[in-house]
Write an enzyme that holds these catalytic residues in place. Structure first.
Site, PDB file in Angstrom:
ATOM      1  N   PRO A 149      -1.242  17.483  -6.603  1.00 48.75           N
ATOM      2  CA  PRO A 149      -1.889  18.502  -5.767  1.00 48.75           C
ATOM      3  C   PRO A 149      -1.348  19.894  -6.047  1.00 48.75           C
ATOM      4  O   PRO A 149      -0.134  20.092  -6.183  1.00 48.75           O
ATOM      5  CB  PRO A 149      -1.546  18.044  -4.348  1.00 48.75           C
ATOM      6  CG  PRO A 149      -1.418  16.561  -4.471  1.00 48.75           C
ATOM      7  CD  PRO A 149      -0.789  16.327  -5.816  1.00 48.75           C
ATOM      8  N   CYS A 150      -2.267  20.862  -6.102  1.00 48.34           N
ATOM      9  CA  CYS A 150      -1.880  22.210  -6.545  1.00 48.34           C
ATOM     10  C   CYS A 150      -2.023  23.253  -5.451  1.00 48.34           C
ATOM     11  O   CYS A 150      -1.928  24.444  -5.746  1.00 48.34           O
ATOM     12  CB  CYS A 150      -2.744  22.613  -7.745  1.00 48.34           C
ATOM     13  SG  CYS A 150      -4.517  22.678  -7.367  1.00 48.34           S
ATOM     14  N   GLN A 151      -2.259  22.860  -4.187  1.00 49.47           N
ATOM     15  CA  GLN A 151      -2.530  23.863  -3.166  1.00 49.47           C
ATOM     16  C   GLN A 151      -1.361  24.825  -2.964  1.00 49.47           C
ATOM     17  O   GLN A 151      -1.543  25.959  -2.525  1.00 49.47           O
ATOM     18  CB  GLN A 151      -2.904  23.204  -1.842  1.00 49.47           C
ATOM     19  CG  GLN A 151      -1.785  22.415  -1.193  1.00 49.47           C
ATOM     20  CD  GLN A 151      -2.277  21.582  -0.020  1.00 49.47           C
ATOM     21  OE1 GLN A 151      -2.404  20.389  -0.131  1.00 49.47           O
ATOM     22  NE2 GLN A 151      -2.540  22.210   1.100  1.00 49.47           N
TER      23      GLN A 151
ATOM     24  N   PHE B 230       0.429  26.021  -5.456  1.00 49.96           N
ATOM     25  CA  PHE B 230       0.581  26.863  -6.641  1.00 49.96           C
ATOM     26  C   PHE B 230      -0.642  27.744  -6.879  1.00 49.96           C
ATOM     27  O   PHE B 230      -0.568  28.730  -7.597  1.00 49.96           O
ATOM     28  CB  PHE B 230       0.799  25.997  -7.886  1.00 49.96           C
ATOM     29  CG  PHE B 230       1.916  25.005  -7.740  1.00 49.96           C
ATOM     30  CD1 PHE B 230       3.167  25.400  -7.306  1.00 49.96           C
ATOM     31  CD2 PHE B 230       1.704  23.667  -8.022  1.00 49.96           C
ATOM     32  CE1 PHE B 230       4.191  24.481  -7.174  1.00 49.96           C
ATOM     33  CE2 PHE B 230       2.724  22.742  -7.901  1.00 49.96           C
ATOM     34  CZ  PHE B 230       3.971  23.145  -7.463  1.00 49.96           C
ATOM     35  N   SER B 231      -1.771  27.367  -6.290  1.00 52.94           N
ATOM     36  CA  SER B 231      -3.015  28.085  -6.524  1.00 52.94           C
ATOM     37  C   SER B 231      -3.119  29.294  -5.618  1.00 52.94           C
ATOM     38  O   SER B 231      -2.842  29.216  -4.423  1.00 52.94           O
ATOM     39  CB  SER B 231      -4.197  27.147  -6.272  1.00 52.94           C
ATOM     40  OG  SER B 231      -5.403  27.876  -6.250  1.00 52.94           O
TER      41      SER B 231
END
Length: 428
Positions: free
Chosen positions: A101-103, A105-106
Site C-alpha cells: 500500500p502506497c497511501q 508515500f503518494s
C-alpha cells in the site's frame, strides 16, 4: 528455507501476487504466460474482483488466498510451511510480485488533512513483509512496484529526502535464499518507468524494482532500463478517441447506463479490449457490456462540462469554484503523448465529447483492463473513506470500483514486464 529445484517440463511460469488489489499486474503477467498460484489482498472487494475473474485458477482454492499478509508472516513457521508447499506443488516458484500500500508515500493518497508522519503509518512498513515472503519462497525473480513519491519520501519532516527508498532498497538487497544447498542473493535493478512508454493511455509514473536470483544468468548493462532487468519501452499508447469512441452512446442519460455496445470496435486498441477470451472473437455491436454506468450530474454541472468541451477544456469564470479541478480528456494527446494519471477519483476528467465524467468501464480502459474483466463492490464512495481516517488510527477504508482500478498496475505494463522476465528466465 531451502529447497531443491527439478525440471518442471513445459508449463506456465508461476507467480505469487502480494497486495494484489484487483489484479492488474497479475492479469498482465498472465497474458505474458504466467499463472497466479497464490494471492494476498487485504480488502475483501478487491480480493473478490481478483478471484472472480480467474475461474480456472488455483486461487479458487481458498488455501491459496490470504487477506492480511501479517497473518502469513507473523509466525515464521506458517510462512515456511506455505513456501514449502508451493515449492513442492509447483517444483519451484518463478516469481513473487507485490505493490505494498502506497497511501503514505503518494502525494494524492496521503491527504493534506492527515497530520500523521509516515513513520506512524503501519502500512508504510509492509515492504518488509514482502521481503520475508521472498526470502522464504526463494523465487527465481521478484518485482516490487510503488508510486514515484517513494523515491523522495522522508519518515519524518526532519528526515533525509529519499530515506524511505533507501530502507526499501536495503531490505531487498539483503535477501538471501538457499537453493540446492547454495546460499544465493538477488541481482537488483530499478527504474522510474512511465506507463505511456508501454502502450498505456496515461502517463502514470511508477518505481519498479526487479530482483533476479543470482544463479539465473543475466546480461546487465547500466545503459539499459533498470540495468537490463526491466523491458525497453515499446510506445504505442492510443489517443483517447481510439480508446473510448466505440463506447460513446448517443442515448446516454445522467444516472443511467448503457448495457450493450453502441458501436462496433474500430481501432486496433478497441478490438484488443473487446476480444472475448472464450470465443476468441471481437465483441460486436449489441453485445452486453458491464460497468458502463453514468454519474447523475445536475444540469448546472453538465452545462459546465459542455462549456469545457466547446472551449478546449477552459472554464468560464462564472462557473469556477474553489474545488473545481477537473480537466477535459482530449480526443488526441498533444506532443509527448499521454499527460494524465488515472487515480482513484472518478471525477478527475471530463469526457471529450459528452458532458460527464468517465464510467467505470472507461476508467478501466485507461488502465488497459479488457472489457470482460469485472469489478466487485461499490461504484464510488466519499473521498475520506477511500483513505481511512489516519488521524484517529482508523486504517479501514472503502475500496470502490474506481479506486480499485486507479490503484492497479496497468495491465499492459504488467504484460511488458512479464514478457521481459520470460526471456531472462529462459522461456521463449
Amino acid at each position: 528455507m531451502e529447497y531443491s529445484e527439478h525440471n518442471r517440463g513445459a508449463k506456465l511460469l508461476t507467480v505469487v501476487d502480494l497486495f494484489a488489489g484487483c489484479g492488474g499486474l497479475s492479469l498482465g503477467l498472465e497474458q505474458a504466460g504466467f499463472e497466479t498460484v497464490f494471492v494476498n489482498e487485504l480488502h475483501p472487494d478487491a480480493m473478490k474482483t481478483f478471484v472472480m475473474n480467474r475461474p480456472n485458477s488455483p486461487i479458487q482454492n481458498t488455501k491459496y488466498q490470504v487477506l492480511d499478509i501479517l497473518k502469513l508472516t507473523r509466525k515464521k513457521a506458517d510462512l515456511t510451511s506455505l513456501a514449502a508447499h508451493l515449492n513442492k506443488q509447483y517444483k519451484g516458484i518463478d516469481l513473487v510480485v507485490g505493490g505494498p500500500p502506497c497511501q503514505g508515500f503518494s502525494g494524492i493518497g496521503h491527504r493534506r488533512t492527515f497530520e500523521v508522519t509516515k513513520e506512524d503509518i503501519p502500512t508504510n512498513y509492509l515492504y518488509r513483509e514482502m521481503a520475508k515472503v521472498v526470502a522464504e519462497i526463494a523465487p527465481k525473480a521478484f518485482v516490487f512496484e510503488n508510486v514515484r513519491g517513494l523515491l523522495t519520501s522522508r519518515w519524518t519532516p526532519e528526515g533525509e529526502k529519499g530515506e524511505i527508498w533507501k530502507d526499501v532498497l536495503k531490505t531487498f538487497s539483503r535477501i538471501t535464499v538457499k537453493v540446492n544447498g547454495k546460499t544465493l542473493s538477488y541481482q537488483i535493478g530499478y527504474e522510474l518507468v512511465y506507463a505511456k512508454d508501454y502502450g498505456v493511455p496515461q502517463n502514470r509514473p511508477r518505481i519498479v524494482m526487479i530482483g533476479i536470483r543470482e544463479d539465473i544468468p543475466v546480461a546487465t548493462s547500466s545503459k539499459l532500463v533498470g540495468n537490463g532487468l526491466l523491458p525497453q519501452p515499446t510506445g504505442g499508447a492510443p489517443d483517447p478517441y481510439d480508446l473510448l469512441s466505440d463506447l460513446v452512446d448517443p442515448k446516454w442519460v445522467p444516472g443511467g447506463s448503457t448495457l450493450i455496445y453502441p458501436k462496433e470496435a474500430r481501432s486496433a486498441f478497441q478490438k484488443l479490449l473487446r476480444d472475448d477470451p472464450i470465443t476468441g472473437k471481437i465483441l460486436a455491436k449489441g453485445s452486453p457490456i458491464s460497468d458502463h454506468v453514468y454519474s447523475n450530474h445536475s444540469e448546472l454541472v453538465m452545462k459546465k462540462f459542455q462549456y469545457m468541451i466547446e472551449h478546449d477544456g477552459n472554464i468560464a469564470a462564472s462557473m469556477k469554484t474553489k474545488k473545481f479541478a477537473q480537466r477535459l480528456l482530449p480526443e488526441k494527446w498533444g506532443p509527448g503523448g499521454p499527460n494524465i494519471t488515472a487515480t482513484s477519483l472518478p471525477d478527475d476528467y471530463v469526457h471529450f465529447s459528452q458532458p460527464r465524467v468517465l464510467t467505470v468501464r472507461e476508467w478501466a480502459r485507461l488502465q488497459t483492463f479488457p472489457d470482460w474483466y469485472q469489478f466487485n463492490g461499490k461504484r464510488t464512495t466519499g473521498g475520506r473513506r477511500r483513505a481511512g481516517d489516519l488521524e484517529v488510527g482508523d486504517w479501514t477504508r472503502d475500496l470502490p470500483k474506481y479506486t480499485q482500478i486507479g490503484n492497479a498496475v496497468p495491465v499492459l505494463l504488467g504484460e511488458a514486464i512479464g514478457n521481459h522476465l520470460k526471456k531472462i528466465l529462459g522461456v521463449k
